[in-house]
Design an enzyme around this catalytic site. Sequence first.
Site, mmCIF file in Angstrom:
data_model
loop_
_atom_site.group_PDB
_atom_site.id
_atom_site.type_symbol
_atom_site.label_atom_id
_atom_site.label_comp_id
_atom_site.label_asym_id
_atom_site.label_seq_id
_atom_site.Cartn_x
_atom_site.Cartn_y
_atom_site.Cartn_z
ATOM 1 N N GLU A 47 21.304 22.607 -33.328
ATOM 2 C CA GLU A 47 21.775 22.046 -34.603
ATOM 3 C C GLU A 47 22.753 20.922 -34.277
ATOM 4 O O GLU A 47 23.587 21.067 -33.395
ATOM 5 C CB GLU A 47 22.441 23.161 -35.428
ATOM 6 C CG GLU A 47 23.190 22.724 -36.652
ATOM 7 C CD GLU A 47 22.369 21.871 -37.628
ATOM 8 O OE1 GLU A 47 21.275 22.271 -38.028
ATOM 9 O OE2 GLU A 47 22.855 20.773 -37.976
ATOM 10 N N ASP A 94 21.868 16.890 -30.541
ATOM 11 C CA ASP A 94 20.808 16.175 -31.257
ATOM 12 C C ASP A 94 19.501 16.342 -30.476
ATOM 13 O O ASP A 94 19.427 15.942 -29.302
ATOM 14 C CB ASP A 94 21.180 14.691 -31.380
ATOM 15 C CG ASP A 94 20.242 13.970 -32.330
ATOM 16 O OD1 ASP A 94 19.042 14.315 -32.371
ATOM 17 O OD2 ASP A 94 20.699 13.061 -33.033
ATOM 18 N N ASP A 149 14.545 18.088 -42.132
ATOM 19 C CA ASP A 149 14.903 17.010 -43.069
ATOM 20 C C ASP A 149 13.692 16.085 -43.248
ATOM 21 O O ASP A 149 13.110 15.635 -42.254
ATOM 22 C CB ASP A 149 16.087 16.202 -42.505
ATOM 23 C CG ASP A 149 17.353 17.044 -42.419
ATOM 24 O OD1 ASP A 149 17.538 17.929 -43.275
ATOM 25 O OD2 ASP A 149 18.153 16.833 -41.488
#
Length: 216
Positions: free
Chosen positions: A69, A96, A118
């Site tokens: 995360e 990342d 996302d």
Amino acid sequence: MRLRKVKHAKDYIETNTLYVIPNPEQHFGKWSKVFNNSNPIEVEIGCGKGKFVYEKALNNPNINFIGIEKFDSVIVRALERLLEEPLPNVKLIRFDAEKIEKVFKKDEVSLIYLNFSDPWPKNRQAKRRLTSLKFLNRYCKVLSNNSLIKLKTDNFPLFQFSMMSFVQHKNYTIEEINLNLYKELPVDNVQTEFEKRFVEKGNLIFYQKIRFKEEK
Ligand SMILES: C[S@@+](CC[C@H](N)C(=O)[O-])C[C@H]1O[C@@H](n2cnc3c(N)ncnc32)[C@H](O)[C@@H]1O
């Protein structure tokens, strides 16, 4: 203990290194040492508050789970749960996933979960989607031959985009597509935080299972 002020999340994470592994690149090729066993390693990219990895780990003690995360303020919630109810087979990485190949060696990962990623709806954001061709190439560098990617989303444009990325890539084959996962919910389905929210709203949940094969 609940952390009221997420602004303290960074410090909290940095002092709980048993669960949120600092400098994950240092464990490249050596994650079995971190877990102290050679069980398979499954990774959720974008694990959010960690409900999914935690429950998967609880139900599957012979598999090691790693949640990746990128935000402190979210991953700290996963850490809180682990501190309240410790589990040996789950670790977290605040990182990342763009650099996932710096963290895991080829063959080190046996399954990648992409849960409610996302959507990055604008065209100019497409390369940030976790199923863009750039990301699929990165996954090739860590997955073992014959391993799987499992994807769930309620976002149909992202689902379609992902399908096209996998179809275009020579190393991936879509083995299963489900356009309404909750019509006959698999008994082993573990609900994520976002999934719970979307199911309660009445959204359809889409699912893909993808096989990764090395080039011949
Ligand atoms: C919509 S949330 C879904 C969280 C969780 N998987 C769920 O289903 O409840 C997506 C999460 O992915 C994280 N994320 C997005 N891109 C990422 C990346 N490149 N590396 C690591 N985490 C990422 C975001 O910070 C966010 O917490």
